[in-house]
Motif scaffolding. Structure first.
Motif, mmCIF file in Angstrom:
data_model
loop_
_atom_site.group_PDB
_atom_site.id
_atom_site.type_symbol
_atom_site.label_atom_id
_atom_site.label_comp_id
_atom_site.label_asym_id
_atom_site.label_seq_id
_atom_site.Cartn_x
_atom_site.Cartn_y
_atom_site.Cartn_z
ATOM 1 N N ASP A 154 -12.465 -36.469 41.596
ATOM 2 C CA ASP A 154 -12.328 -35.046 41.269
ATOM 3 C C ASP A 154 -13.452 -34.593 40.361
ATOM 4 O O ASP A 154 -13.732 -35.242 39.347
ATOM 5 C CB ASP A 154 -11.017 -34.802 40.499
ATOM 6 N N ASP A 207 -10.113 -45.188 44.818
ATOM 7 C CA ASP A 207 -9.592 -43.990 44.165
ATOM 8 C C ASP A 207 -10.246 -43.919 42.782
ATOM 9 O O ASP A 207 -9.848 -44.629 41.861
ATOM 10 C CB ASP A 207 -8.064 -44.091 44.040
ATOM 11 N N HIS A 241 -2.182 -44.925 41.584
ATOM 12 C CA HIS A 241 -1.517 -43.621 41.509
ATOM 13 C C HIS A 241 -0.516 -43.458 42.655
ATOM 14 O O HIS A 241 -0.746 -43.947 43.769
ATOM 15 C CB HIS A 241 -2.576 -42.519 41.582
ATOM 16 N N ALA A 246 -10.413 -41.106 40.989
ATOM 17 C CA ALA A 246 -10.019 -39.728 40.658
ATOM 18 C C ALA A 246 -10.765 -39.180 39.447
ATOM 19 O O ALA A 246 -11.463 -38.190 39.534
ATOM 20 C CB ALA A 246 -8.519 -39.646 40.436
ATOM 21 N N SER A 262 -5.526 -36.454 45.509
ATOM 22 C CA SER A 262 -4.360 -36.789 46.342
ATOM 23 C C SER A 262 -4.716 -36.600 47.819
ATOM 24 O O SER A 262 -4.423 -37.464 48.653
ATOM 25 C CB SER A 262 -3.162 -35.899 45.997
#
Ligand SMILES: Cc1ncc(COP(=O)(O)O)c(C=O)c1O
Length: 489
Positions: A303, A274, A192, A276, A152
């Protein structure tokens, strides 16, 4: 100097050090027991009122006893986490952590390094991870990456870096000029929610983010993107950023990255990806080809705490040119001035590359995870989650009472129990599964239909849990629709 007893928080004699050390060993042992015995406990159980009540205490003004604090944690906290370390956890998109990750947190806590900057080895370790990631993603030497809490925030950084790249460093002082309110960004309708939040936090507002439709596989439609960019430009608006997704949160879809990169170049847009959870699919030979084109991104968010299995939190932001990060975040401050040598030496410190000044040693748990398990082992666990998701999809298709609701691109399987009132029944099935405590999927909505969503991210999940999930859904579905057929518990 003030007189009086010493105010250090360390033990005040060798015997107390020894007592603390002994108790620390006990905690470490019990945490290993906790991890080793993870399969023997429910995935999740509700926190009883008594446990909640036990935690509600006034701020302790005087010293407490470590052993009673530890007992309180064992009674009131440790049994009541969300359960993402458990092999039956398939909710949302969450990694499971590892025993080595736990040790890394211990070491990081002991070192208590503030990795905002300065001339210290933890900064070097963070640079090392940055070099590894530049190589993994095929970014040039000039690329830089830093740890943040999660994707985020990394996506928020992507929006800010794209803004500064478009408007120049001066925007940081003057803010958005009236004419710059015309800047527009683009992402898919499956992106997202944190992308819209990033646009909001960056001062553009969520209305400046165009949501482009997706194809049947959940990927951004390239023709629609091009058409929307051109329509906006013809109306005097200023397209500046496109955010692609590598692994959508709902279904794991990967936007067509090579085409996206072509459009970004042709339309002069910053390309932020993104990634993630799925970007680290680069570690798995079966997934890496699906991510082709990611090497052309201007910036990337992902991540380590998801498919990378590094303990929370370990988000990451990278730009293909670290100079763009410096332009966006570096700020002169007399108290952060660099010296030519000594403790305050070094050129770009991590605090120049991102929003945080004080930063923990997140790089350590990522570095140690790679050192001990090796990148290939992480890649193999990623491949296993994909194989398990495919097996689940095959089983769902083979069961007449179940329906697959989306193609399985990677490791996310969305399905439901087929019945006359699917919304109510499937919602209740998920709640029953949580109560039973063997497996914990989450849910989402696809084309207005409630879906049970199993995101297989956890390196501990095996075929056994996939079987348990299907059996539990069938059992609960039958019980809810044909009560007389409910199997005895
Ligand atoms: C595609 C995608 N983007 C962003 C995020 C947010 O990441 P984080 O929770 O690390 O902030 C997620 C979380 O699941 C995600 O799946």
């Amino acid at each position: 100097m003030a007189d009086g007893p010493p105010t250090t928080l360390d033990p005040d004699d060798p015997q107390r050090w020894q007592q603390l050390r002994a108790f620390g060993h006990r905690i470490l042992d019990e945490m290993f027991d906790h991890l080793e015995g993870v399969r023997e406990r429910p995935v999740w159980q509700p926190m009883p009122d008594a446990a909640r009540e036990a935690l509600r205490r006034p701020l302790p003004r005087g010293p407490g006893d470590l052993s009673s604090a530890w007992r309180s944690l064992q009674d009131n906290v440790i049994p009541y986490t969300a359960g993402n370390t458990h092999p039956g956890f398939m909710g949302w998109v969450q990694g499971a952590g590892t025993p080595v990750g736990m040790l890394a947190e211990l070491i990081a806590g002991g070192l208590n390094a503030n990795v905002g900057g300065r001339n210290q080895a933890p900064v070097e370790l963070e640079h090392q991870v940055s070099s590894w990631m530049a190589e993994l993603f095929g970014f040039p030497q000039a690329a830089r990456g830093i740890f943040v809490t999660g994707t985020s925030i990394a996506n928020f950084m992507g929006v800010l870096v794209a803004r500064t790249a478009r408007l120049g460093r001066a925007v940081r002082a003057r803010g958005l000029a009236p004419d710059e309110q015309k800047l527009r960004a683009y992402t898919s309708s499956e992106a997202h929610g944190c992308i819209a939040k990033a646009m909001d936090m960056a001062g553009f507002g969520t209305d400046a983010l165009r949501r482009i439709g997706v194809d049947g596989a959940g990927r951004m439609r390239m023709d629609d993107l091009r058409a929307q960019v051109e329509a906006d430009r013809s109306q005097g608006l200023q397209p500046f950023l496109v955010v692609g997704t590598a692994g959508t949160v709902n279904t794991g879809a990967i936007d067509p990255l090579p085409e996206l990169a072509d459009i970004a170049r042709e339309q002069d847009l910053w390309l932020h990806v993104d990634g993630a959870y799925a970007a680290l699919g680069m570690l798995a030979p079966s997934v890496a080809p699906l991510l082709q084109g990611i090497e052309r991104a201007d910036s990337l968010a992902f991540d380590f705490h998801k498919w990378g299995q590094v303990p929370y939190d370990a988000g990451y932001f990278m730009a293909r040119d670290g100079a763009d990060m410096l332009e966006t975040f570096a700020a002169p401050a007399a108290y952060l001035r660099r010296a030519e040598r000594g403790l305050a030496a070094g050129d770009a410190w991590p605090c120049d590359l991102g929003p945080d000044l004080s930063r923990g040693f997140r790089a350590l748990k990522t570095w140690l995870t790679f050192q001990v398990y090796g990148a290939d082992a992480i890649g193999r666990s990623i491949s296993t989650t994909i194989a398990l998701a495919r097996a689940l999809a095959t089983r769902v298709k083979a069961e007449p009472e179940l329906e697959l609701l989306a193609p399985v691109a990677l490791n996310v399987v969305c399905f439901r129990y087929v019945c006359a009132d699917p919304e109510r029944v499937n919602r209740e099935i998920v709640l029953r599964l949580y109560d039973e405590g063997h497996v914990a999927p989450s849910s989402t909505e696809l084309d207005g239909r409630y879906a049970i969503r199993a995101a297989i991210v956890n390196h501990r999940t095996s075929a056994a849990e996939i079987g348990l999930l299907v059996d539990a859904v069938l059992n609960a579905g039958r019980a809810l629709t044909q009560p007389s057929k409910e199997s005895p518990a």
